[in-house]
Design an enzyme around this catalytic site. Sequence first.
Site, PDB file in Angstrom:
ATOM      1  N   GLU A 237       1.327  -1.433   0.081  1.00 58.76           N
ATOM      2  CA  GLU A 237       0.170   0.244  -0.340  1.00 58.76           C
ATOM      3  C   GLU A 237       0.496   1.263   0.070  1.00 58.76           C
ATOM      4  O   GLU A 237       2.390   1.610   0.334  1.00 58.76           O
ATOM      5  CB  GLU A 237      -1.174   0.180   0.999  1.00 58.76           C
ATOM      6  CG  GLU A 237      -0.028  -0.241   2.359  1.00 58.76           C
ATOM      7  CD  GLU A 237      -1.497   1.445   3.644  1.00 58.76           C
ATOM      8  OE1 GLU A 237      -1.816   2.330   3.104  1.00 58.76           O
ATOM      9  OE2 GLU A 237      -1.172   0.005   4.849  1.00 58.76           O
TER      10      GLU A 237
ATOM     11  N   LYS B 224      -3.116  -1.811  15.614  1.00 53.40           N
ATOM     12  CA  LYS B 224      -2.919  -0.417  16.783  1.00 53.40           C
ATOM     13  C   LYS B 224      -3.797  -0.590  17.705  1.00 53.40           C
ATOM     14  O   LYS B 224      -4.470   0.095  17.785  1.00 53.40           O
ATOM     15  CB  LYS B 224      -2.177   0.547  15.600  1.00 53.40           C
ATOM     16  CG  LYS B 224      -1.068   1.194  16.631  1.00 53.40           C
ATOM     17  CD  LYS B 224      -0.581   2.407  15.558  1.00 53.40           C
ATOM     18  CE  LYS B 224       0.267   2.019  14.704  1.00 53.40           C
ATOM     19  NZ  LYS B 224       0.217   3.392  13.856  1.00 53.40           N
TER      20      LYS B 224
HETATM   21  N1  PSU Z   1      -2.300   2.090  10.938  1.00 52.82           N
HETATM   22  C1  PSU Z   1      -0.892   2.827  10.010  1.00 52.82           C
HETATM   23  N2  PSU Z   1      -0.215   2.812   9.151  1.00 52.82           N
HETATM   24  C2  PSU Z   1      -1.305   3.481   8.711  1.00 52.82           C
HETATM   25  C3  PSU Z   1      -2.711   3.258   8.265  1.00 52.82           C
HETATM   26  C4  PSU Z   1      -2.870   2.816   9.397  1.00 52.82           C
HETATM   27  O1  PSU Z   1      -0.507   1.316  11.814  1.00 52.82           O
HETATM   28  O2  PSU Z   1      -0.413   4.069   7.831  1.00 52.82           O
HETATM   29  C5  PSU Z   1      -3.244   3.999   7.217  1.00 52.82           C
HETATM   30  C6  PSU Z   1      -3.581   2.910   6.328  1.00 52.82           C
HETATM   31  O3  PSU Z   1      -3.267   3.267   5.192  1.00 52.82           O
HETATM   32  C7  PSU Z   1      -4.853   2.350   6.152  1.00 52.82           C
HETATM   33  C8  PSU Z   1      -5.340   4.011   6.768  1.00 52.82           C
HETATM   34  O4  PSU Z   1      -5.726   1.843   4.793  1.00 52.82           O
HETATM   35  O5  PSU Z   1      -4.372   4.571   7.568  1.00 52.82           O
HETATM   36  C9  PSU Z   1      -6.498   3.663   7.533  1.00 52.82           C
HETATM   37  O6  PSU Z   1      -7.519   5.279   7.709  1.00 52.82           O
HETATM   38  P1  PSU Z   1      -8.344   5.447   8.254  1.00 52.82           P
HETATM   39  O7  PSU Z   1      -8.700   4.460  10.098  1.00 52.82           O
HETATM   40  O8  PSU Z   1      -9.006   6.416   8.454  1.00 52.82           O
HETATM   41  O9  PSU Z   1      -9.218   4.544   7.606  1.00 52.82           O
END
Ligand code: PSU
Length: 305
Positions: free
Chosen positions: A26, A161
């Site tokens: 990603e 996390k």
């Molecule tokens: N968690 C991490 N590192 C990240 C992300 C999440 O530890 O880089 C990023 C990923 O791309 C994940 C996104 O898909 O954040 C999720 O964002 P949201 O909570 O806005 O859906």
Amino acid sequence: MPNAHLKTTPEVAEALNTGGAVVALESTIITHGMPYPHNVETALAVEADVRAQGAIPATIAVMGGRLRAGLTHNEIDELGQRGEEAIKVSRRDLPFVIDRGGVGGTTVAATMIVSAIAGISVFATGGIGGVHRGAGSSFDISADLQELARTDVTVVCAGIKSILDIGLTLEYLETHGVPVVGFGTDMLPAFYTRESPFGVDYQIDSAVEVSRIIGLRRSLGLGGGMVVANPIPKDASMDAAVIDAAIEQALGEADAQGIVGKETTPFLLGRIVEITGDASLTANIALVRNNAVVAAQIASARSAT
Ligand code: PSU
Ligand code: MN
């Protein structure tokens, strides 16, 4: 039928056409997850890790109005330099970014969608989005979870996390029939640490077994994805008290500053790096690389069937 909006590098296309092992990676982690130049160094290291296992890396993004599967080093550098100027692209954003010819880092959700369009089954990242703490009033639940519910791609991550509500995230995944597998562990890892108070649905100790389960899920027509939670390497894992304190502080600041919507996760990730003085960045790099290795092994096992 190739999709007109997808541009695949010749290397990735050839591997897919010949049943070779391909791992999707990603790019929101590049644009919004780590500071420059660590983001670019990590993205390139992760690609090399996939290659070292005999698989082909396909970093996913939106560039020049096309969905991209496979990027050049220069393109990865461009994404990294743009950082948060690039669009954070999730499911809802895809047609708009294509239509406007924009540049975007794809989240887990959008990376799964592009992977499925391209025909890639396995994807490595650091962490998935989930149900945020306080979601009972904020309604903040990542679109990643709904994507796992509907799109058949296996996501290798380092667990969930604790900026998120881990328990509620597991409940959500259970409701949608998304299996959470512990790779070599019966305990759900919590990203920076190998342990959490939560168990996994199934422990699997080999890439071949994960590959078999992917095949069985397909032959049963189950649809949706699977989470493979791979613990951070022991020597890179963080002190739970240190990281928990940083997370609590970041959550308090987000609340005080009224951060909401798609800004929340990047804000929390950025503050955690600042508060821990790069210790969390070092851990983050180690765990993403470790996930790339496992994903490449799973993709290779799939390719051998
Ligand atoms: N968690 C991490 N590192 C990240 C992300 C999440 O530890 O880089 C990023 C990923 O791309 C994940 C996104 O898909 O954040 C999720 O964002 P949201 O909570 O806005 O859906
Ligand atoms: Mn959100």
